[in-house]
Design an enzyme around this catalytic site. Structure first.
Site, PDB file in Angstrom:
ATOM      1  N   GLU A  57      56.647 -56.414 -13.721  1.00 40.53           N
ATOM      2  CA  GLU A  57      57.880 -55.909 -13.113  1.00 40.53           C
ATOM      3  C   GLU A  57      57.600 -54.769 -12.139  1.00 40.53           C
ATOM      4  O   GLU A  57      58.135 -54.728 -11.034  1.00 40.53           O
ATOM      5  CB  GLU A  57      58.863 -55.406 -14.174  1.00 40.53           C
ATOM      6  N   CYS A  85      59.970 -53.727 -20.969  1.00 44.40           N
ATOM      7  CA  CYS A  85      59.670 -52.592 -21.848  1.00 44.40           C
ATOM      8  C   CYS A  85      60.420 -51.354 -21.337  1.00 44.40           C
ATOM      9  O   CYS A  85      61.043 -51.395 -20.262  1.00 44.40           O
ATOM     10  CB  CYS A  85      58.161 -52.335 -21.861  1.00 44.40           C
ATOM     11  N   CYS A  88      59.369 -50.370 -17.705  1.00 44.51           N
ATOM     12  CA  CYS A  88      59.868 -51.292 -16.692  1.00 44.51           C
ATOM     13  C   CYS A  88      61.382 -51.194 -16.550  1.00 44.51           C
ATOM     14  O   CYS A  88      61.906 -51.267 -15.439  1.00 44.51           O
ATOM     15  CB  CYS A  88      59.427 -52.712 -17.018  1.00 44.51           C
TER      16      CYS A  88
END
Length: 151
Positions: A57, A85, A88
């Site tokens: 990402e 996560c 990101c």
């Protein structure tokens, strides 16, 4: 695995995830689309780049921002094979991405529908629309196969 045809951006994200696996990286791929056009695609590369922030990402966001010549990616959609996560999700928020489509949930490390649920926090500066599950079987299969081969 999927009962309906996957959208092209998710197919490309899955191709990126396979490229990550082929390179020995955790198989996660990401694609950014603006106005129906793919403007960036990337896969996990923390080992290759010796950079713990080189998640799919983040790399896609960096490439899209460079291509557009601006730090904000308003009107852009992010397609990714695994629930983002916390790091990101923070990058997505700061980039002002309009929509996030992710394939597989991540109960251990995810931060969208699991863990800290970054976009639901009152301190969240921007809340993208979130859609989950397209390509979940394919993405989860890539991850299972990758980790099974390493055990």
């Amino acid at each position: 695995m999927t009962r309906w045809p996957l959208p092209e951006p998710m197919k490309l994200a899955l191709t990126q995830a396979q490229a990550a696996a082929d390179a020995g990286e955790v198989p996660i791929g990401a694609v950014i689309v603006k106005g129906g056009q793919v403007i960036a695609a990337a896969h996990n590369a923390p080992r290759a780049q010796c950079d713990p922030t080189a998640h799919a990402e983040v790399l896609a966001i960096r490439a899209a921002a460079a291509r557009l010549g601006q730090e904000r990616l308003e009107g852009c959609d992010l397609w990714v094979t695994l629930e983002p996560c916390p790091m990101c999700a923070g990058a997505i928020m700061h980039a002002r991405i309009a929509r996030v489509y992710y394939a597989a949930p991540d109960p251990k490390g995810g931060a969208v529908e699991h863990g800290p649920r970054v976009f639901e926090q009152p301190t969240c500066l921007h809340r993208p629309e979130v859609y989950a599950g397209m390509g979940e079987g394919e993405a989860a299969g890539l991850l299972r196969d990758f980790f099974r081969a390493r055990r």
